[in-house]
Design a protein around this motif. Structure first.
Motif, PDB file in Angstrom:
ATOM      1  N   ASP A 134      -3.351  -7.961  -7.394  1.00  0.00           N
ATOM      2  CA  ASP A 134      -2.948  -8.363  -6.035  1.00  0.00           C
ATOM      3  C   ASP A 134      -3.555  -9.732  -5.757  1.00  0.00           C
ATOM      4  O   ASP A 134      -4.455  -9.888  -4.926  1.00  0.00           O
ATOM      5  N   THR A 169      -7.786  -5.613  -9.673  1.00  0.00           N
ATOM      6  CA  THR A 169      -8.370  -6.887 -10.127  1.00  0.00           C
ATOM      7  C   THR A 169      -8.757  -7.821  -8.973  1.00  0.00           C
ATOM      8  O   THR A 169      -9.577  -8.703  -9.151  1.00  0.00           O
ATOM      9  N   HIS A 170      -8.118  -7.670  -7.829  1.00  0.00           N
ATOM     10  CA  HIS A 170      -8.377  -8.533  -6.658  1.00  0.00           C
ATOM     11  C   HIS A 170      -8.570  -7.586  -5.472  1.00  0.00           C
ATOM     12  O   HIS A 170      -7.645  -7.321  -4.710  1.00  0.00           O
ATOM     13  N   ALA A 171      -9.786  -7.085  -5.305  1.00  0.00           N
ATOM     14  CA  ALA A 171      -9.987  -5.891  -4.476  1.00  0.00           C
ATOM     15  C   ALA A 171     -10.132  -6.161  -2.987  1.00  0.00           C
ATOM     16  O   ALA A 171      -9.865  -5.287  -2.166  1.00  0.00           O
ATOM     17  N   GLU A 175     -13.854  -8.417  -7.461  1.00  0.00           N
ATOM     18  CA  GLU A 175     -13.650  -9.318  -6.319  1.00  0.00           C
ATOM     19  C   GLU A 175     -14.501 -10.553  -6.585  1.00  0.00           C
ATOM     20  O   GLU A 175     -15.703 -10.449  -6.764  1.00  0.00           O
ATOM     21  N   LEU A 176     -13.846 -11.720  -6.622  1.00  0.00           N
ATOM     22  CA  LEU A 176     -14.529 -12.946  -7.025  1.00  0.00           C
ATOM     23  C   LEU A 176     -15.359 -13.559  -5.902  1.00  0.00           C
ATOM     24  O   LEU A 176     -16.383 -14.192  -6.157  1.00  0.00           O
ATOM     25  N   GLY A 206      -8.150  -1.158   2.801  1.00  0.00           N
ATOM     26  CA  GLY A 206      -7.596  -1.990   1.728  1.00  0.00           C
ATOM     27  C   GLY A 206      -7.272  -1.120   0.516  1.00  0.00           C
ATOM     28  O   GLY A 206      -7.512   0.099   0.514  1.00  0.00           O
ATOM     29  N   SER A 207      -6.738  -1.766  -0.510  1.00  0.00           N
ATOM     30  CA  SER A 207      -6.303  -1.007  -1.691  1.00  0.00           C
ATOM     31  C   SER A 207      -7.430  -0.169  -2.327  1.00  0.00           C
ATOM     32  O   SER A 207      -7.167   0.969  -2.752  1.00  0.00           O
ATOM     33  N   GLY A 244     -10.775 -11.447 -11.609  1.00  0.00           N
ATOM     34  CA  GLY A 244      -9.907 -10.305 -11.892  1.00  0.00           C
ATOM     35  C   GLY A 244      -9.029 -10.509 -13.111  1.00  0.00           C
ATOM     36  O   GLY A 244      -8.688  -9.550 -13.808  1.00  0.00           O
ATOM     37  N   HIS A 258       0.824  -1.213   0.000  1.00  0.00           N
ATOM     38  CA  HIS A 258       0.000   0.000   0.000  1.00  0.00           C
ATOM     39  C   HIS A 258       0.858   1.263   0.000  1.00  0.00           C
ATOM     40  O   HIS A 258       0.464   2.285  -0.571  1.00  0.00           O
TER      41      HIS A 258
HETATM   42  C1  LIG Z   1      -4.666 -10.248  -1.322  1.00  0.00           C
HETATM   43  S1  LIG Z   1      -6.413 -10.077  -1.304  1.00  0.00           S
HETATM   44  C2  LIG Z   1      -6.690  -8.478  -1.933  1.00  0.00           C
HETATM   45  C3  LIG Z   1      -6.334  -7.350  -1.045  1.00  0.00           C
HETATM   46  C4  LIG Z   1      -6.576  -6.001  -1.634  1.00  0.00           C
HETATM   47  N1  LIG Z   1      -6.051  -5.840  -2.978  1.00  0.00           N
HETATM   48  C5  LIG Z   1      -5.945  -4.943  -0.744  1.00  0.00           C
HETATM   49  O1  LIG Z   1      -4.794  -4.565  -0.989  1.00  0.00           O
HETATM   50  O2  LIG Z   1      -6.629  -4.489   0.182  1.00  0.00           O
HETATM   51  C6  LIG Z   1      -6.904 -11.061  -2.675  1.00  0.00           C
HETATM   52  C7  LIG Z   1      -8.407 -11.035  -2.944  1.00  0.00           C
HETATM   53  O3  LIG Z   1      -8.625 -11.636  -4.218  1.00  0.00           O
HETATM   54  C8  LIG Z   1      -9.842 -12.371  -4.167  1.00  0.00           C
HETATM   55  N2  LIG Z   1      -9.751 -13.318  -5.283  1.00  0.00           N
HETATM   56  C9  LIG Z   1      -9.228 -14.561  -5.329  1.00  0.00           C
HETATM   57  N3  LIG Z   1      -9.216 -15.010  -6.602  1.00  0.00           N
HETATM   58  C10 LIG Z   1      -9.724 -14.024  -7.375  1.00  0.00           C
HETATM   59  C11 LIG Z   1      -9.938 -13.870  -8.780  1.00  0.00           C
HETATM   60  N4  LIG Z   1      -9.617 -14.841  -9.641  1.00  0.00           N
HETATM   61  N5  LIG Z   1     -10.454 -12.709  -9.212  1.00  0.00           N
HETATM   62  C12 LIG Z   1     -10.782 -11.714  -8.358  1.00  0.00           C
HETATM   63  N6  LIG Z   1     -10.612 -11.790  -7.023  1.00  0.00           N
HETATM   64  C13 LIG Z   1     -10.080 -12.934  -6.533  1.00  0.00           C
HETATM   65  C14 LIG Z   1      -9.871 -12.942  -2.780  1.00  0.00           C
HETATM   66  O4  LIG Z   1     -11.212 -13.242  -2.398  1.00  0.00           O
HETATM   67  C15 LIG Z   1      -9.240 -11.809  -1.960  1.00  0.00           C
HETATM   68  O5  LIG Z   1     -10.230 -10.951  -1.450  1.00  0.00           O
END
Ligand SMILES: C[S@@+](CC[C@H](N)C(=O)[O-])C[C@H]1O[C@@H](n2cnc3c(N)ncnc32)[C@H](O)[C@@H]1O
Length: 280
Positions: free
Chosen positions: A164, A41-43, A118-119, A99-100, A144, A19
């Motif tokens: 992420d 992409t991974h929120a 977010e999946l 978070g991000s 993502g 961050h």
């Molecule tokens: C490391 S965390 C993200 C943290 C966030 N980016 C932050 O910095 O606050 C990864 C997230 O990706 C989600 N996730 C897992 N696989 C995914 C996918 N294929 N596409 C989108 N989100 C996904 C998980 O549920 C999790 O919430």
């Protein structure tokens, strides 16, 4: 199968590192008047209660943001990050960690667009609640990696794609390298940031080789570890690959990471890296 829940890890050493770097990318994007898009992409869920049972179970944040929040002498380069954390804790007591998505929206201007994927269904619902009514912020319950096709290139032709990934599946390194290639192919001038955990040295060398072979433009590699290379209990630190980094990031990153490392590794273990993976 989605097993990863970020609430267990919110505010840990990796979050502080990723961050802090993220805020430098956003500060740089905000220097020009023209609007931009951030695709996260991974929120995750956007905002974390450090008193939640999942945070209390691991208490990972204590060795992360817990060591930074009140520490005197923080460099000015860290201030946008610290301000983002402080904004969630207006009484000065550390209880919530952004978070991000939340950090990004705070640094973005009203006309800049934030696209969040977010999946996990429950996490996506929580994220929607955190951003209820927010303008220029779109939230999608979708993969993502597939979102790159849907949202790149952005109409603004400026922006950051932040990948992420959860690293809870086999070949996540391969997937993020493919994501980097795809993001670059679709939006050649866009900034891309890929977070990764530090694994065994041989795995890290293979990752660097595959990125070098990917035909990417200027790429900076930043890392912060708080354990030695042979540490295998849990992750020893993490890194961020920044493709098309903003001008001067390498000069900013070295002192920023050094200060963070001093604060996050009181035992003096691990270290930092700030190197060009692909030179111009
Ligand atoms: C490391 S965390 C993200 C943290 C966030 N980016 C932050 O910095 O606050 C990864 C997230 O990706 C989600 N996730 C897992 N696989 C995914 C996918 N294929 N596409 C989108 N989100 C996904 C998980 O549920 C999790 O919430």
């Amino acid at each position: 199968m989605l097993s990863y829940r970020h609430h267990f890890h919110a505010g840990n050493v990796s979050d502080v590192f990723k961050h802090a770097v993220l805020t430098r990318l956003l500060v740089a994007l905000g220097r020009k008047d023209k609007p931009y898009q951030v695709l996260d992409t991974h929120a995750g869920i956007g905002l974390y209660d450090l008193d939640h049972p999942w945070s209390r179970k691991t208490e990972e944040w204590r060795k992360g943001i817990g060591r930074i929040f009140d520490r005197p002498g923080a460099p000015a380069l860290l201030q946008p990050y610290l301000d983002a954390v402080l904004a969630e804790n207006p009484d000065g007591q550390l209880r919530h960690y952004p978070g991000s998505p939340r950090i990004a929206r705070r640094l973005m201007r009203a006309t800049d667009r934030l696209v969040l994927c977010e999946l996990n269904k429950d996490d996506c619902a929580a994220l929607k609640a955190v951003f209820s009514g927010a303008r220029h912020t779109a939230i999608h319950n979708q993969d993502g990696f597939q979102s790159l096709r849907a949202f790149l290139p952005p109409k603004e032709r400026r922006g950051l794609t932040f990948v992420d990934a959860a690293f809870d599946q086999a070949d996540e390194f391969g997937r993020i390298v493919r994501a980097a290639k795809e993001a670059h192919a679709r939006f050649a001038t866009g900034m891309v940031a890929l977070w990764y955990p530090l694994m065994a040295p041989s795995a890290m060398e293979a990752f660097a080789r595959s990125l070098r072979a990917a035909g990417l433009p200027k790429t900076l590699q930043l890392e912060l570890s708080v354990h030695p290379e042979n540490f295998s209990d849990h992750i020893r630190g993490s890194g961020m690959i920044v493709i098309n980094p903003p001008f001067g990031l390498e000069r900013e990153a070295a002192p920023l990471l050094e200060w963070l490392w001093q604060a996050l590794s009181p035992e003096g273990r691990g270290g930092t890296r700030c190197e060009w993976l692909v030179q111009e």
